[in-house]
Design a protein around this motif. Sequence first.
Motif, PDB file in Angstrom:
ATOM      1  N   ASP A   8      71.806  -0.442  18.939  1.00  0.00           N
ATOM      2  CA  ASP A   8      70.414  -0.630  18.520  1.00  0.00           C
ATOM      3  C   ASP A   8      70.332  -1.689  17.434  1.00  0.00           C
ATOM      4  O   ASP A   8      70.870  -1.497  16.342  1.00  0.00           O
ATOM      5  CB  ASP A   8      69.829   0.687  18.003  1.00  0.00           C
ATOM      6  CG  ASP A   8      69.915   1.779  19.048  1.00  0.00           C
ATOM      7  OD1 ASP A   8      70.490   2.844  18.742  1.00  0.00           O
ATOM      8  OD2 ASP A   8      69.431   1.550  20.167  1.00  0.00           O
ATOM      9  N   ILE A   9      69.656  -2.801  17.737  1.00  0.00           N
ATOM     10  CA  ILE A   9      69.526  -3.868  16.745  1.00  0.00           C
ATOM     11  C   ILE A   9      68.504  -3.483  15.677  1.00  0.00           C
ATOM     12  O   ILE A   9      68.685  -3.744  14.492  1.00  0.00           O
ATOM     13  CB  ILE A   9      69.106  -5.183  17.435  1.00  0.00           C
ATOM     14  CG1 ILE A   9      70.201  -5.638  18.394  1.00  0.00           C
ATOM     15  CG2 ILE A   9      68.810  -6.261  16.404  1.00  0.00           C
ATOM     16  CD1 ILE A   9      69.807  -6.825  19.240  1.00  0.00           C
ATOM     17  N   HIS A  10      67.411  -2.849  16.126  1.00  0.00           N
ATOM     18  CA  HIS A  10      66.317  -2.539  15.209  1.00  0.00           C
ATOM     19  C   HIS A  10      65.721  -1.196  15.615  1.00  0.00           C
ATOM     20  O   HIS A  10      65.451  -0.959  16.803  1.00  0.00           O
ATOM     21  CB  HIS A  10      65.244  -3.637  15.284  1.00  0.00           C
ATOM     22  CG  HIS A  10      64.133  -3.467  14.315  1.00  0.00           C
ATOM     23  ND1 HIS A  10      62.883  -4.026  14.511  1.00  0.00           N
ATOM     24  CD2 HIS A  10      64.059  -2.793  13.140  1.00  0.00           C
ATOM     25  CE1 HIS A  10      62.100  -3.719  13.486  1.00  0.00           C
ATOM     26  NE2 HIS A  10      62.793  -2.974  12.645  1.00  0.00           N
ATOM     27  N   THR A  12      62.641   1.685  14.374  1.00  0.00           N
ATOM     28  CA  THR A  12      61.490   1.977  13.516  1.00  0.00           C
ATOM     29  C   THR A  12      61.190   3.466  13.587  1.00  0.00           C
ATOM     30  O   THR A  12      61.078   4.028  14.690  1.00  0.00           O
ATOM     31  CB  THR A  12      60.246   1.182  13.960  1.00  0.00           C
ATOM     32  OG1 THR A  12      60.522  -0.219  13.873  1.00  0.00           O
ATOM     33  CG2 THR A  12      59.058   1.497  13.049  1.00  0.00           C
ATOM     34  N   ALA A  86      64.820   2.252   4.265  1.00  0.00           N
ATOM     35  CA  ALA A  86      64.693   1.005   5.024  1.00  0.00           C
ATOM     36  C   ALA A  86      65.757   0.023   4.558  1.00  0.00           C
ATOM     37  O   ALA A  86      65.808  -0.345   3.376  1.00  0.00           O
ATOM     38  CB  ALA A  86      63.303   0.421   4.838  1.00  0.00           C
ATOM     39  N   GLU A  88      69.615  -2.233   6.290  1.00  0.00           N
ATOM     40  CA  GLU A  88      70.472  -2.477   7.444  1.00  0.00           C
ATOM     41  C   GLU A  88      71.715  -1.606   7.310  1.00  0.00           C
ATOM     42  O   GLU A  88      72.279  -1.476   6.214  1.00  0.00           O
ATOM     43  CB  GLU A  88      70.867  -3.946   7.543  1.00  0.00           C
ATOM     44  CG  GLU A  88      71.606  -4.300   8.817  1.00  0.00           C
ATOM     45  CD  GLU A  88      71.165  -5.635   9.389  1.00  0.00           C
ATOM     46  OE1 GLU A  88      70.625  -6.451   8.631  1.00  0.00           O
ATOM     47  OE2 GLU A  88      71.383  -5.858  10.608  1.00  0.00           O
ATOM     48  N   THR A 108      72.389  -2.253  12.413  1.00  0.00           N
ATOM     49  CA  THR A 108      71.091  -1.765  12.880  1.00  0.00           C
ATOM     50  C   THR A 108      70.111  -1.844  11.726  1.00  0.00           C
ATOM     51  O   THR A 108      70.359  -1.287  10.659  1.00  0.00           O
ATOM     52  CB  THR A 108      71.166  -0.306  13.375  1.00  0.00           C
ATOM     53  OG1 THR A 108      72.054  -0.220  14.481  1.00  0.00           O
ATOM     54  CG2 THR A 108      69.781   0.192  13.782  1.00  0.00           C
ATOM     55  N   ARG A 109      69.019  -2.546  11.952  1.00  0.00           N
ATOM     56  CA  ARG A 109      68.003  -2.658  10.899  1.00  0.00           C
ATOM     57  C   ARG A 109      67.006  -1.528  11.051  1.00  0.00           C
ATOM     58  O   ARG A 109      66.455  -1.326  12.143  1.00  0.00           O
ATOM     59  CB  ARG A 109      67.307  -4.009  10.980  1.00  0.00           C
ATOM     60  CG  ARG A 109      66.284  -4.227   9.842  1.00  0.00           C
ATOM     61  CD  ARG A 109      65.968  -5.700   9.680  1.00  0.00           C
ATOM     62  NE  ARG A 109      65.389  -6.277  10.871  1.00  0.00           N
ATOM     63  CZ  ARG A 109      64.093  -6.361  11.128  1.00  0.00           C
ATOM     64  NH1 ARG A 109      63.233  -5.894  10.259  1.00  0.00           N
ATOM     65  NH2 ARG A 109      63.656  -6.928  12.238  1.00  0.00           N
ATOM     66  N   LEU A 110      66.796  -0.796   9.977  1.00  0.00           N
ATOM     67  CA  LEU A 110      65.873   0.345   9.980  1.00  0.00           C
ATOM     68  C   LEU A 110      64.589  -0.012   9.261  1.00  0.00           C
ATOM     69  O   LEU A 110      64.618  -0.427   8.105  1.00  0.00           O
ATOM     70  CB  LEU A 110      66.517   1.561   9.309  1.00  0.00           C
ATOM     71  CG  LEU A 110      65.614   2.782   9.132  1.00  0.00           C
ATOM     72  CD1 LEU A 110      65.228   3.355  10.498  1.00  0.00           C
ATOM     73  CD2 LEU A 110      66.294   3.846   8.271  1.00  0.00           C
ATOM     74  N   THR A 111      63.489   0.170   9.946  1.00  0.00           N
ATOM     75  CA  THR A 111      62.163   0.024   9.347  1.00  0.00           C
ATOM     76  C   THR A 111      61.533   1.408   9.260  1.00  0.00           C
ATOM     77  O   THR A 111      61.594   2.183  10.224  1.00  0.00           O
ATOM     78  CB  THR A 111      61.273  -0.892  10.199  1.00  0.00           C
ATOM     79  OG1 THR A 111      61.854  -2.205  10.224  1.00  0.00           O
ATOM     80  CG2 THR A 111      59.872  -0.986   9.617  1.00  0.00           C
TER      81      THR A 111
ATOM     82  N   GLY B  40      72.258 -10.971  12.844  1.00  0.00           N
ATOM     83  CA  GLY B  40      72.597 -10.486  14.179  1.00  0.00           C
ATOM     84  C   GLY B  40      74.074 -10.508  14.517  1.00  0.00           C
ATOM     85  O   GLY B  40      74.453 -10.157  15.631  1.00  0.00           O
TER      86      GLY B  40
END
Lengths: 114, 118
Positions: A8-10, A12, A86, A88, A108-111, B40
């Motif tokens: 998972d890249i991102h 939310t 929030a 990474e 994985t970036r978390l928003t 990335g």
Amino acid sequence: AQSVTQPDIHITVSEGASLELRCNYSYGATPYLFWYVQSPGQGLQLLLKYFSGDTLVQGIKGFEAEFKRSQSSFNLRKPSVHWSDAAEYFCAVVDQTGANNLFFGTGTRLTVIP
Amino acid sequence: DGGITQSPKYLFRKEGQNVTLSCEQNLNHDAMYWYRQDPGQGLRLIYYSQIVNDFQKGDIAEGYSVSREKKESFPLTVTSAQKNPTAFYLCASTPRGKSIKVGNQPQHFGDGTRLSIL
């Protein structure tokens, strides 16, 4: 060769919701695994680590991770996310062939939505 | 408090210029590492040193050089041969070195240096 995949890249999530970040590793023997968190423009902070023993590992900030050898996974979880989470998140595995270096996933970036 | 100090926080490089990023630790750690972080792509290992006066190339060492004259210092030079140096650079250290076989010591990280091209 060792490797780590974070599929998972991102992600939310809403504040107060539960969170699971996925991490799959590739390593023949028992891996040494870490989860790190990075706030924007900052270095990495260690959340938790797994070397052996109990497969459910507790970390800082209310995070936990479960090591599942059958699935080659080390997923990070938190029951209730706060806006301050929030960031990474990086999963990493140690290269135990001699150099003891870390192989990192792509993060994985978390928003977090209020 | 012990920790890792990276300086400067922001750095600009002109074409054809070498620049040196500083990394100092007062944790008495044996091993030190340099990583490059691009969006990335996670962190990629540039160089590492497990003991003073000794260092090895990581996965992306081309265009970079290091020295380890003191235990607490591991400066990274980005040379003009590095054609795409714009990135976030992170330094890390760990207690383990050549004398410690088991790699179960977590790495401690500095706050990074962001390098950009003018």
